[in-house]
Write a protein that holds these residues in place. Structure first.
Motif, PDB file in Angstrom:
ATOM      1  N   LEU A  75     -19.437 -36.993  65.399  1.00 16.70           N
ATOM      2  CA  LEU A  75     -20.144 -36.910  66.681  1.00 16.70           C
ATOM      3  C   LEU A  75     -19.197 -36.504  67.812  1.00 16.70           C
ATOM      4  CD1 LEU A  75     -22.405 -40.086  66.442  1.00 16.70           C
ATOM      5  CD2 LEU A  75     -23.117 -37.695  66.280  1.00 16.70           C
ATOM      6  N   THR A  76     -17.959 -36.996  67.760  1.00 19.46           N
ATOM      7  CA  THR A  76     -17.009 -36.719  68.831  1.00 19.46           C
ATOM      8  C   THR A  76     -16.470 -35.284  68.764  1.00 19.46           C
ATOM      9  OG1 THR A  76     -16.339 -39.028  68.859  1.00 19.46           O
ATOM     10  CG2 THR A  76     -14.837 -37.458  69.886  1.00 19.46           C
ATOM     11  N   TYR A  77     -16.085 -34.844  67.577  1.00 18.18           N
ATOM     12  CA  TYR A  77     -15.421 -33.554  67.435  1.00 18.18           C
ATOM     13  C   TYR A  77     -16.306 -32.475  66.810  1.00 18.18           C
ATOM     14  CZ  TYR A  77     -11.333 -36.380  68.452  1.00 18.18           C
ATOM     15  OH  TYR A  77     -10.461 -37.217  69.050  1.00 18.18           O
TER      16      TYR A  77
ATOM     17  N   ARG B  77     -17.262 -45.456  56.976  1.00 15.95           N
ATOM     18  CA  ARG B  77     -18.411 -44.589  57.229  1.00 15.95           C
ATOM     19  C   ARG B  77     -18.697 -44.461  58.720  1.00 15.95           C
ATOM     20  NH1 ARG B  77     -22.232 -46.801  52.367  1.00 15.95           N
ATOM     21  NH2 ARG B  77     -21.101 -45.782  50.680  1.00 15.95           N
ATOM     22  N   LEU B  78     -18.590 -45.584  59.444  1.00 15.78           N
ATOM     23  CA  LEU B  78     -18.803 -45.531  60.887  1.00 15.78           C
ATOM     24  C   LEU B  78     -17.732 -44.689  61.573  1.00 15.78           C
ATOM     25  CD1 LEU B  78     -19.888 -49.209  61.612  1.00 15.78           C
ATOM     26  CD2 LEU B  78     -21.321 -47.154  61.687  1.00 15.78           C
ATOM     27  N   ASP B  79     -16.484 -44.806  61.111  1.00 18.80           N
ATOM     28  CA  ASP B  79     -15.407 -43.984  61.662  1.00 18.80           C
ATOM     29  C   ASP B  79     -15.662 -42.498  61.407  1.00 18.80           C
ATOM     30  OD1 ASP B  79     -14.041 -46.149  62.670  1.00 18.80           O
ATOM     31  OD2 ASP B  79     -12.602 -46.249  61.017  1.00 18.80           O
TER      32      ASP B  79
END
Length: 70
Positions: A66-68, A58-60
């Motif tokens: 958030l990053t992409y 889930r964190l990944d």
């Protein structure tokens, strides 16, 4: 020379620890052909690892969004 048999389950490490411990020679970690673990015991031991794996996934996924921006 005899063929050296090893197992991928970590049994070799256990036998080394037994050999290095008291050395009384009465305990034979290779006495049985296989190591059997009750399914209920195995599931109980793995609960924390399963929960940690789910949290990591889930964190990944959150970090990827958030990053992409996906």
């Amino acid at each position: 020379m005899g063929e050296k048999r090893t197992e991928a389950c970590g049994r070799c490490g256990i036998s080394s620890a037994v050999d290095a411990s008291d050395g009384d020679g009465e305990r034979d970690p290779f006495g049985d052909e296989r190591i059997e673990v009750d399914e209920r015991d195995a599931r109980a031991a793995m609960r924390l690892q399963v929960a940690a794996g789910r949290l990591k996934r889930r964190l990944d996924e959150l970090a990827t969004r958030l990053t992409y921006g996906r």
